[in-house]
Motif scaffolding. Structure first.
Motif, mmCIF file in Angstrom:
data_model
loop_
_atom_site.group_PDB
_atom_site.id
_atom_site.type_symbol
_atom_site.label_atom_id
_atom_site.label_comp_id
_atom_site.label_asym_id
_atom_site.label_seq_id
_atom_site.Cartn_x
_atom_site.Cartn_y
_atom_site.Cartn_z
ATOM 1 N N ALA A 172 0.825 -1.202 0.000
ATOM 2 C CA ALA A 172 0.000 0.000 0.000
ATOM 3 C C ALA A 172 0.857 1.249 0.000
ATOM 4 O O ALA A 172 0.579 2.228 -0.721
ATOM 5 C CB ALA A 172 -0.912 0.001 1.225
ATOM 6 N N VAL A 186 -0.760 4.677 -1.164
ATOM 7 C CA VAL A 186 -2.057 4.567 -0.485
ATOM 8 C C VAL A 186 -1.848 5.002 0.959
ATOM 9 O O VAL A 186 -1.172 4.323 1.738
ATOM 10 C CB VAL A 186 -2.595 3.121 -0.543
ATOM 11 N N TRP A 213 -6.987 8.300 4.588
ATOM 12 C CA TRP A 213 -8.329 7.736 4.521
ATOM 13 C C TRP A 213 -8.399 6.554 3.573
ATOM 14 O O TRP A 213 -9.093 5.575 3.838
ATOM 15 C CB TRP A 213 -9.314 8.819 4.096
ATOM 16 N N GLN A 214 -7.673 6.634 2.462
ATOM 17 C CA GLN A 214 -7.695 5.535 1.493
ATOM 18 C C GLN A 214 -7.082 4.270 2.091
ATOM 19 O O GLN A 214 -7.579 3.163 1.857
ATOM 20 C CB GLN A 214 -6.943 5.935 0.218
ATOM 21 N N ARG A 265 -9.701 2.849 4.460
ATOM 22 C CA ARG A 265 -10.867 2.278 3.778
ATOM 23 C C ARG A 265 -10.515 1.010 3.008
ATOM 24 O O ARG A 265 -11.273 0.030 3.043
ATOM 25 C CB ARG A 265 -11.439 3.325 2.813
ATOM 26 N N ASP A 266 -9.382 1.001 2.300
ATOM 27 C CA ASP A 266 -9.076 -0.086 1.377
ATOM 28 C C ASP A 266 -8.209 -1.190 1.972
ATOM 29 O O ASP A 266 -8.199 -2.311 1.448
ATOM 30 C CB ASP A 266 -8.369 0.472 0.124
ATOM 31 N N VAL A 267 -7.485 -0.888 3.042
ATOM 32 C CA VAL A 267 -6.553 -1.875 3.590
ATOM 33 C C VAL A 267 -6.908 -2.250 5.036
ATOM 34 O O VAL A 267 -7.132 -3.419 5.351
ATOM 35 C CB VAL A 267 -5.093 -1.363 3.514
ATOM 36 N N PRO A 323 -10.964 -3.605 5.757
ATOM 37 C CA PRO A 323 -11.223 -4.996 5.331
ATOM 38 C C PRO A 323 -10.421 -6.019 6.135
ATOM 39 O O PRO A 323 -10.928 -7.103 6.451
ATOM 40 C CB PRO A 323 -10.794 -4.995 3.852
ATOM 41 N N SER A 324 -9.177 -5.668 6.491
ATOM 42 C CA SER A 324 -8.346 -6.592 7.263
ATOM 43 C C SER A 324 -8.830 -6.736 8.698
ATOM 44 O O SER A 324 -8.626 -7.778 9.335
ATOM 45 C CB SER A 324 -6.887 -6.104 7.268
#
Length: 251
Positions: free
Chosen positions: A151, A156, A159-160, A163-165, A168-169
């Protein structure tokens, strides 16, 4: 779930109810009502609307406190796991306060927030904060470093990244924390409603006990158990749907 597993679970429940019914009949005391009497009274309380009204009172305050703990525990757990300075400052404090019986602080919380809803919301938030914090802290620490490096190499951040890493983890840890905290919420709400309250399931238990009506009191206890079971199964179902990449994990 296999057919044999379902049969085994139903058999376990039936054996428990049979032992309960048999002991009540043999003891022949009004202070230990039979399972049939308790479930009959449960049906009556449901039909009268008394149980539903008081359950809504308990759950509205309980879930407000749980939401408070969820936000605070999740954010601080992530921040402490990601920032060594926050970790150095807060982790020892959490380790010291976690084993302390927070219900012992309820008289102090009443003095600060009064006997109304806020004292119960704060007490639930305080009790549920710690399991959620620990789960989110451990979940954040367990995120593979290779994933974070990937990331970072792809710019990355902020906020990204959350949200993306991170989110979800952390979903498995979050739902596990909720599964631990939800029954704690029901327990704390019931106990706090024993004192200076005129509504709620805990209040009903005290009221029926003072009337020497153990069947009604146990019917409320059974209601709490069913609410806890329903919430637990909902969390497990949500985990199976949301964390679809871990379908092999059985809860």
């Amino acid at each position: 779930m296999s057919k044999r597993s379902t049969i085994a679970k139903l058999l376990g429940v039936l054996i428990f109810l049979g032992i309960w019914q048999g002991f009540a009949v043999l003891s022949s005391t009004r202070m230990f009502p039979s399972a049939i009497t308790v479930f009959t009274q449960l049906g009556y309380l449901l039909a009268s609307g008394v149980l539903l009204d008081n359950a809504l009172s308990t759950l509205s305050k309980g879930f407000a406190g749980l939401a408070l703990a969820l936000v605070a525990g999740s954010l601080l757990g992530i921040v402490c796991a990601r920032n060594r300075y926050f970790n150095a400052a807060l982790n020892p404090l959490v380790s010291v306060l976690y084993p302390v019986p927070k219900l012992a602080l309820y008289p102090v919380i009443i003095l600060i927030f009064g006997l109304g809803a806020w004292s119960k919301i704060v007490q639930v938030g305080l009790e549920c904060f710690f399991p959620l914090f620990v789960q989110m802290y451990a979940g954040t620490r367990a995120i593979p470093k290779s994933l974070l490096w990937l990331a970072s190499n792809n710019q990355v951040r902020g906020w990204q990244l959350l949200r993306d890493v991170l989110l979800p983890s952390l979903l498995p840890s979050l739902l596990t924390g909720l599964r631990i905290a939800t029954p704690i919420m029901l327990i704390v709400m019931s106990v706090t409603e024993f004192i200076g309250e005129s509504s709620g399931l805990g209040y009903l238990i005290v009221r029926y006990s003072s009337y020497f009506d153990p069947a009604s009191a146990l019917a409320v206890v059974v209601t709490l158990g069913l609410l806890g079971l329903g919430a637990d199964r909902l969390i497990v179902w949500s985990r199976a749907k949301v964390v679809f990449w871990e379908k092999q994990v059985q809860l």
